[in-house]
Design an enzyme around this catalytic site. Structure first.
Site, mmCIF file in Angstrom:
data_model
loop_
_atom_site.group_PDB
_atom_site.id
_atom_site.type_symbol
_atom_site.label_atom_id
_atom_site.label_comp_id
_atom_site.label_asym_id
_atom_site.label_seq_id
_atom_site.Cartn_x
_atom_site.Cartn_y
_atom_site.Cartn_z
ATOM 1 N N LYS A 62 -15.105 27.286 -31.838
ATOM 2 C CA LYS A 62 -15.579 26.768 -30.559
ATOM 3 C C LYS A 62 -14.807 27.309 -29.363
ATOM 4 O O LYS A 62 -13.606 27.502 -29.393
ATOM 5 C CB LYS A 62 -15.476 25.235 -30.533
ATOM 6 C CG LYS A 62 -16.500 24.516 -31.367
ATOM 7 C CD LYS A 62 -17.936 24.770 -30.949
ATOM 8 C CE LYS A 62 -18.309 24.041 -29.673
ATOM 9 N NZ LYS A 62 -18.393 22.595 -29.878
ATOM 10 N N HIS A 95 -38.205 23.060 -13.932
ATOM 11 C CA HIS A 95 -38.296 22.118 -15.063
ATOM 12 C C HIS A 95 -37.530 22.649 -16.272
ATOM 13 O O HIS A 95 -37.859 22.325 -17.401
ATOM 14 C CB HIS A 95 -39.753 21.856 -15.455
ATOM 15 C CG HIS A 95 -40.644 21.557 -14.285
ATOM 16 N ND1 HIS A 95 -40.862 20.280 -13.809
ATOM 17 C CD2 HIS A 95 -41.341 22.376 -13.449
ATOM 18 C CE1 HIS A 95 -41.667 20.324 -12.765
ATOM 19 N NE2 HIS A 95 -41.962 21.592 -12.507
ATOM 20 N N SER A 149 -11.694 23.851 -29.894
ATOM 21 C CA SER A 149 -11.884 22.546 -30.529
ATOM 22 C C SER A 149 -10.775 22.353 -31.549
ATOM 23 O O SER A 149 -10.370 23.304 -32.215
ATOM 24 C CB SER A 149 -13.249 22.508 -31.212
ATOM 25 O OG SER A 149 -13.233 21.567 -32.267
ATOM 26 N N GLU A 161 -17.319 21.095 -17.301
ATOM 27 C CA GLU A 161 -17.723 19.731 -17.656
ATOM 28 C C GLU A 161 -16.924 18.700 -16.875
ATOM 29 O O GLU A 161 -17.467 17.689 -16.414
ATOM 30 C CB GLU A 161 -17.539 19.504 -19.154
ATOM 31 C CG GLU A 161 -18.534 20.280 -19.998
ATOM 32 C CD GLU A 161 -18.191 20.222 -21.478
ATOM 33 O OE1 GLU A 161 -19.079 19.941 -22.273
ATOM 34 O OE2 GLU A 161 -17.018 20.466 -21.839
ATOM 35 N N ASN A 208 -2.749 -1.975 13.461
ATOM 36 C CA ASN A 208 -4.206 -1.777 13.383
ATOM 37 C C ASN A 208 -4.653 -0.495 14.086
ATOM 38 O O ASN A 208 -5.445 0.280 13.546
ATOM 39 C CB ASN A 208 -4.938 -2.984 13.974
ATOM 40 C CG ASN A 208 -4.656 -4.249 13.194
ATOM 41 O OD1 ASN A 208 -4.011 -4.189 12.139
ATOM 42 N ND2 ASN A 208 -5.114 -5.384 13.695
ATOM 43 N N ASN A 263 -15.135 25.989 -25.485
ATOM 44 C CA ASN A 263 -15.876 24.977 -24.723
ATOM 45 C C ASN A 263 -15.661 25.114 -23.217
ATOM 46 O O ASN A 263 -14.546 25.392 -22.769
ATOM 47 C CB ASN A 263 -15.445 23.579 -25.166
ATOM 48 C CG ASN A 263 -15.816 23.295 -26.610
ATOM 49 O OD1 ASN A 263 -16.848 23.779 -27.088
ATOM 50 N ND2 ASN A 263 -14.970 22.550 -27.297
ATOM 51 N N LYS A 279 -8.218 3.379 1.646
ATOM 52 C CA LYS A 279 -7.403 4.561 1.347
ATOM 53 C C LYS A 279 -7.517 5.095 -0.067
ATOM 54 O O LYS A 279 -7.675 6.318 -0.233
ATOM 55 C CB LYS A 279 -5.948 4.284 1.713
ATOM 56 C CG LYS A 279 -5.751 4.378 3.211
ATOM 57 C CD LYS A 279 -4.458 3.728 3.658
ATOM 58 C CE LYS A 279 -4.629 3.093 4.993
ATOM 59 N NZ LYS A 279 -5.489 1.867 4.975
ATOM 60 N N GLN A 333 -7.568 -2.018 4.200
ATOM 61 C CA GLN A 333 -6.533 -1.263 3.496
ATOM 62 C C GLN A 333 -7.120 -0.574 2.258
ATOM 63 O O GLN A 333 -6.601 0.446 1.799
ATOM 64 C CB GLN A 333 -5.402 -2.213 3.090
ATOM 65 C CG GLN A 333 -4.274 -1.553 2.336
ATOM 66 C CD GLN A 333 -3.074 -2.474 2.228
ATOM 67 O OE1 GLN A 333 -2.457 -2.805 3.235
ATOM 68 N NE2 GLN A 333 -2.747 -2.905 1.024
ATOM 69 N N SER A 347 0.838 -1.208 0.000
ATOM 70 C CA SER A 347 0.000 0.000 0.000
ATOM 71 C C SER A 347 0.867 1.251 0.000
ATOM 72 O O SER A 347 0.350 2.364 -0.003
ATOM 73 C CB SER A 347 -0.938 0.003 1.215
ATOM 74 O OG SER A 347 -0.205 -0.136 2.414
ATOM 75 N N TYR A 376 -10.287 -5.957 12.802
ATOM 76 C CA TYR A 376 -9.511 -5.556 11.629
ATOM 77 C C TYR A 376 -9.471 -6.686 10.607
ATOM 78 O O TYR A 376 -9.288 -7.849 10.955
ATOM 79 C CB TYR A 376 -8.075 -5.172 12.021
ATOM 80 C CG TYR A 376 -7.255 -4.774 10.803
ATOM 81 C CD1 TYR A 376 -7.280 -3.463 10.327
ATOM 82 C CD2 TYR A 376 -6.517 -5.716 10.094
ATOM 83 C CE1 TYR A 376 -6.578 -3.104 9.190
ATOM 84 C CE2 TYR A 376 -5.814 -5.364 8.952
ATOM 85 C CZ TYR A 376 -5.850 -4.059 8.504
ATOM 86 O OH TYR A 376 -5.166 -3.700 7.369
HETATM 87 N N1 ARG Z 1 -1.570 -1.193 5.404
HETATM 88 C C1 ARG Z 1 -2.484 -1.670 6.381
HETATM 89 C C2 ARG Z 1 -3.836 -0.980 6.239
HETATM 90 O O1 ARG Z 1 -3.910 -0.012 5.574
HETATM 91 C C3 ARG Z 1 -1.959 -1.390 7.741
HETATM 92 C C4 ARG Z 1 -2.457 -2.308 8.790
HETATM 93 C C5 ARG Z 1 -2.003 -3.662 8.536
HETATM 94 N N2 ARG Z 1 -2.341 -4.526 9.587
HETATM 95 C C6 ARG Z 1 -2.297 -5.842 9.458
HETATM 96 N N3 ARG Z 1 -2.612 -6.529 10.491
HETATM 97 N N4 ARG Z 1 -1.962 -6.423 8.338
HETATM 98 O O2 ARG Z 1 -4.834 -1.400 6.753
#
Ligand code: ARG
Length: 469
Positions: free
Chosen positions: A290, A163, A284, A297, A111, A292, A332, A329, A25, A324
């Protein structure tokens, strides 16, 4: 290759390369680094206070974290995919430099760590979005104040629509102030959501707290949370605050999308109420004439992403057992995307409004349509004692009479009006735009020039304040 901290003892082999790429991540959660470091500094401070680590260890850890913070901010820090996420990247770099950092993760799990970071991030972003929303309110307000008849201090009237059919005259400023109100509600929704988000998961551990003598009130205080969360299982698994943030962002996005739609319509040749400046329009590649409204948009289009992100999060959450789960994850990418999308949309929309001006002639031409004043005639009869339903019916008949002769209401003769109802003989006097607007000067919230001026002044004052409304 560095071994992820979480695998150090239990596993004989490293993870499969495809699995590593799949589960990392760091490519997106690196954004949490200021919050992660702030959380670690608070945690280390608390560990020293309770005697779990020494003051020297604390000082070394904090100093090391501050150096890493600066390196990351300057782009000198090397993120490693094999270290999976922002938490392990920072901790591993710190441990390499400061041996005492091996004690930093005492009484903490990723966590409660990630839940803390994310709450801090949402808090920070909400403050930034509040600024963006306020800035756009100011641009709307400035455009409203500029929406005047040419060479005059009188507000510019335009047709108001229901309307998408011409309904009753309003002032362009009144129309724009409606968006100022919407954005004020968005701002208050962000504030309200932060109230609930601003509680501290730290000390909840993986899910069951800790046997160590942690001081959860202290970390909460250090990070300016209102209080520690009361249930360790809830603390690590709750993402309500992400859902709320995404909803508020989606609704703000919808407000911007509706504004975009108005601007797009108004800038078309059919309306021609406004011109959006060259800086915020595009040409355009094929049609030389044009110009735009692409910015508007795109804003309208991006609101779809904001709704999608909310749906993504809610769908991800709905089947999760306590507590958890790694699914979390996936909270995000939608969160980061919505915050970024809304921020940039607010910014370019403010610029677009600053580069927009009204075309008073086209507005006045459209608002001269006498049918816009039909309701005034009905109200006139009501003032003479007729029930509104009856008055509505009579004026409707007059509209039909005019239409049949291919005329407007203004072209009906005194005789014709008299036949419709004797109370309408002087219809021409009622059928005046200024009359319709002036008679709305007393009703609170109506588009009379004096009401609109009062609202304009009210917003000017409110937005001048540091915190706004
Ligand atoms: N990258 C993980 C998340 O965003 C962090 C927590 C990971 N915890 C675990 N027990 N694998 O949730």
């Amino acid at each position: 290759m560095s071994t992820p901290i979480s695998r150090s003892g239990r596993f004989a082999a490293g993870p499969d390369a495809a699995v590593q790429r799949y589960s990392e991540s760091i490519s997106f959660d690196w954004r949490l680094y200021p919050q992660d470091i702030a959380g670690s500094i608070a945690h280390a401070t608390m560990l020293a206070k309770t005697g779990i680590i020494t003051r020297r260890e604390r000082d070394r850890i904090i100093k090391g974290l501050q150096i890493i913070l600066r390196e990351i901010a300057r782009g000198q820090f090397r993120w490693k995919m094999e270290l999976e996420d922002v938490h392990m990247n920072i901790e591993s770099a710190l441990t390499r430099r400061v041996p005492a950092a091996a004690k930093l993760h005492t009484g903490r799990s990723r966590n409660d760590q990630v839940a803390t970071d994310l709450r801090l991030w949402v808090r920070d972003q909400s403050a930034a979005l509040d600024k963006g929303l306020k800035n756009l309110q100011q641009s709307l307000l400035k455009l409203a104040a500029r929406a005047k008849r040419r060479g005059s201090r009188d507000f510019l009237p335009i047709p108001g629509y229901t309307h998408l059919q011409r309904a009753q005259p309003v002032l362009a400023a009144h129309h724009l102030l409606a968006y100022v109100e919407m954005l004020a509600r968005d701002r208050s929704r962000f504030r309200d959501a932060v109230q609930r988000a601003n509680v501290c998961p730290l000390g909840a551990g993986a899910l069951a707290g800790s046997s160590l003598p942690l001081d959860r009130r202290m970390t909460a205080r250090l990070l300016e949370f209102r209080e520690p969360m009361a249930n360790s299982m809830d603390a690590v698994s709750d993402r309500d605050f992400v859902a709320e943030f995404l909803f508020v962002a989606a609704l703000a996005g919808i407000h911007l999308s509706r504004l975009a739609e108005d601007l797009i319509l108004w800038s078309s040749a059919e309306f021609a109420f406004i011109r959006i400046g060259d800086s915020h329009t595009t040409g355009s590649s094929l049609m030389p004439q044009k110009k735009n409204p692409d910015v508007a948009e795109l804003g309208r289009g991006k609101s779809g992403r904001l709704i999608g992100n909310l749906t993504t999060l809610l769908t991800m959450l709905k089947g999760l057992p306590m507590t958890y789960n790694r699914d979390l994850q996936e909270d995000k990418p939608p969160l980061f995307d919505s915050a970024g999308t809304l921020r940039s949309t607010l910014e370019v929309f403010a610029g677009m409004l600053d580069a927009t001006c009204f075309n008073p002639e086209a507005c006045l031409r459209a608002v001269q349509d006498p049918n816009l004043l039909a309701t005034e005639l009905a109200d006139h009869l009501v003032k003479r004692g007729l029930p509104f339903r009856k008055a509505h019916h009579l004026v409707g008949a007059a509209v039909q009479l005019a239409e049949q002769q291919d005329k407007t209401l203004l072209d009906l003769t005194r005789g014709e009006w008299k036949k419709v109802h004797p109370g309408l003989t002087d219809a021409a006097r009622i059928l005046r735009l200024d009359n319709a607007l002036e008679t709305r000067n007393r009703l609170f919230g109506a588009p009379g020039p004096r009401q609109v001026e009062a609202q304009l002044q009210r917003w000017k004052k409110l937005l001048r304040r540091v915190s706004g409304e």
